[in-house]
Design a protein around this motif. Sequence first.
Motif, PDB file in Angstrom:
ATOM      1  N   ILE A 218      -4.830   2.188  11.009  1.00 22.97           N
ATOM      2  CA  ILE A 218      -6.035   2.874  10.539  1.00 22.97           C
ATOM      3  C   ILE A 218      -6.711   3.619  11.680  1.00 22.97           C
ATOM      4  CG2 ILE A 218      -8.321   2.553   9.529  1.00 22.97           C
ATOM      5  CD1 ILE A 218      -7.152   0.090   8.070  1.00 22.97           C
TER       6      ILE A 218
ATOM      7  N   VAL B 220      -5.676   8.947   6.453  1.00 23.35           N
ATOM      8  CA  VAL B 220      -5.546   7.510   6.194  1.00 23.35           C
ATOM      9  C   VAL B 220      -4.860   7.273   4.852  1.00 23.35           C
ATOM     10  CG1 VAL B 220      -6.803   5.348   5.865  1.00 23.35           C
ATOM     11  CG2 VAL B 220      -7.518   6.927   7.658  1.00 23.35           C
ATOM     12  N   SER B 221      -5.162   8.107   3.866  1.00 21.02           N
ATOM     13  CA  SER B 221      -4.513   7.963   2.556  1.00 21.02           C
ATOM     14  C   SER B 221      -3.021   8.213   2.643  1.00 21.02           C
ATOM     15  CB  SER B 221      -5.146   8.922   1.547  1.00 21.02           C
ATOM     16  OG  SER B 221      -6.501   8.611   1.332  1.00 21.02           O
TER      17      SER B 221
ATOM     18  N   TYR C 277      -1.552   5.186   4.403  1.00 20.57           N
ATOM     19  CA  TYR C 277      -1.635   3.928   3.675  1.00 20.57           C
ATOM     20  C   TYR C 277      -0.817   3.934   2.388  1.00 20.57           C
ATOM     21  CZ  TYR C 277      -3.452  -0.457   1.991  1.00 20.57           C
ATOM     22  OH  TYR C 277      -3.540  -1.752   1.561  1.00 20.57           O
ATOM     23  N   CYS C 278      -0.479   5.105   1.863  1.00 20.34           N
ATOM     24  CA  CYS C 278       0.357   5.108   0.655  1.00 20.34           C
ATOM     25  C   CYS C 278       1.743   4.533   0.960  1.00 20.34           C
ATOM     26  CB  CYS C 278       0.465   6.507   0.051  1.00 20.34           C
ATOM     27  SG  CYS C 278       1.549   7.640   0.909  1.00 20.34           S
TER      28      CYS C 278
ATOM     29  N   THR D  48      -3.761   5.620  -4.216  1.00 17.47           N
ATOM     30  CA  THR D  48      -4.122   5.779  -2.814  1.00 17.47           C
ATOM     31  C   THR D  48      -4.319   7.245  -2.463  1.00 17.47           C
ATOM     32  OG1 THR D  48      -2.979   3.761  -2.148  1.00 17.47           O
ATOM     33  CG2 THR D  48      -3.298   5.422  -0.453  1.00 17.47           C
TER      34      THR D  48
ATOM     35  N   GLY E 288      -8.179   8.813  -2.305  1.00 20.68           N
ATOM     36  CA  GLY E 288      -8.486   9.308  -0.973  1.00 20.68           C
ATOM     37  C   GLY E 288      -8.898  10.769  -0.987  1.00 20.68           C
TER      38      GLY E 288
ATOM     39  N   THR F 231      -5.328  -1.189  -5.431  1.00 19.29           N
ATOM     40  CA  THR F 231      -4.851  -0.790  -4.107  1.00 19.29           C
ATOM     41  C   THR F 231      -5.444   0.547  -3.687  1.00 19.29           C
ATOM     42  OG1 THR F 231      -2.794  -1.991  -4.494  1.00 19.29           O
ATOM     43  CG2 THR F 231      -2.795  -0.383  -2.716  1.00 19.29           C
ATOM     44  N   GLY F 232      -5.624   1.473  -4.647  1.00 23.67           N
ATOM     45  CA  GLY F 232      -6.272   2.740  -4.315  1.00 23.67           C
ATOM     46  C   GLY F 232      -7.687   2.526  -3.823  1.00 23.67           C
TER      47      GLY F 232
ATOM     48  N   GLN G   8      -8.769  -0.169  -2.393  1.00 24.80           N
ATOM     49  CA  GLN G   8      -8.639  -0.798  -1.077  1.00 24.80           C
ATOM     50  C   GLN G   8      -8.468   0.273   0.000  1.00 24.80           C
ATOM     51  OE1 GLN G   8      -5.345  -3.512  -0.916  1.00 24.80           O
ATOM     52  NE2 GLN G   8      -5.574  -3.916   1.258  1.00 24.80           N
ATOM     53  N   CYS G   9      -7.692   1.304  -0.296  1.00 20.17           N
ATOM     54  CA  CYS G   9      -7.497   2.382   0.669  1.00 20.17           C
ATOM     55  C   CYS G   9      -8.797   3.118   0.952  1.00 20.17           C
ATOM     56  CB  CYS G   9      -6.436   3.365   0.162  1.00 20.17           C
ATOM     57  SG  CYS G   9      -6.152   4.752   1.281  1.00 20.17           S
TER      58      CYS G   9
ATOM     59  N   TYR H 169     -10.577   1.361   3.526  1.00 20.30           N
ATOM     60  CA  TYR H 169     -10.012   1.598   4.846  1.00 20.30           C
ATOM     61  C   TYR H 169     -10.430   2.958   5.405  1.00 20.30           C
ATOM     62  CZ  TYR H 169      -6.997  -2.453   4.044  1.00 20.30           C
ATOM     63  OH  TYR H 169      -6.527  -3.719   3.807  1.00 20.30           O
TER      64      TYR H 169
END
Length: 403
Positions: free
Chosen positions: A125, A141-142, A145-146, A270, A274, A321-322, A324-325, A328
Amino acid sequence: MTSLNVTTTTLYMARTISLCFLVALMEGLDLQASGIAAQGMAAAFQLDKLHMGWVFSAGIFGLLPGAFLGGLLADRIGRKRVLMASVALFGLFSLVTAMAWDFNSLMIARCLTGVGLGAALPNLIALTSEVAGLRLRGTAVSLMYCGVPLGAALAASIGIAELAGGGWQVVFYVGGVVPLLIVPLLGLYLPESAQFRNARESAPTGVVRGLFREGAALPTLMIWVSYFFTLMVVYILINWLPSLLVGQGFSGRQASWVMLALQFGAAFGTLSLGWVMDRLPAWALSALIYVGILGSLIALGLASRWESMLAAGFVAGFFATGGQCVLYVLAPHFYRPTIRATGVGSAVAIGRLGAMSGPLVAGKMLALGTGTTGVMMASAPGIVIAALAMFYLSVRRNGAQID
């Protein structure tokens, strides 16, 4: 000269994001591996649901100190070096997991794998957010993280192949060998964060205390709350959903397909969330994510047909999860470069407490006979709390644009 500098910066950013994406891909595979291999592990070691809950939580427990120490060390000795050590650690102990001979060795291997996984994430990150800057931070970051949900989708694909006779160990062999091959690539081609290099000499000695100074205390606490409850739900899904589906009467292959749908939904969510986080009002983004999570949990608990379960799994992955991203992406906005990895690492560590408690609570509830619906609905209060915390962070972000 200006054009050359822009080209160099673009290549620098693309190389950093690409290499971090590869690590995230393997991180996602290993995070999903225990859930995918759960049926085989339980049969091999004669474990009941409560003991499987401990196996899931052992890996998550390792994530907690790993995330905090990984962030703290990164702000002291550099993101690149800590990331390389982290990848080597989780690759090695993923291989040890495949070779475990009893319950205790399995627990130790999963815990140490978790330490490596936990230490890697705050560095991924920090590296991607710092190379992109404020304007492209969410996108960078997206994109990185995907790799996590795509890696989990890869694990689900391996799980489908395992049912054809490959054995539960296959996913751990893949999750061990590939990270060890990535480590030399990081050493050769991953650049260290320029922001870290520039800020290193002026870094304060009290890095941890910086998380609660100069107006950072309340954002830090809200980040911790939102991480805790969001990751609790995500890890219930990651670790217990395959077993829950089998308990509802679906076959192991059908359960693997639902997990695959969940992870494809996570990858799409994600990237999509994002992208829209800078285009939607804060209240709308928070409402969209957490109403989506609640709705998908209800659907997972009530769906009786495989087709509807596939759809519910996709939506759950998209929002859980999206969302969660998005957390982040938000966290780096509130911390200076000198404490950024520590701030993100501490939030990830607190989130892992939620992630660790989720599978344990789910295992205990299932042992008491509450069933899938009871497990899903028990997550609802935490989701509401996380939504309120995320709303606060989204509003505060506009006044906390720290490069």
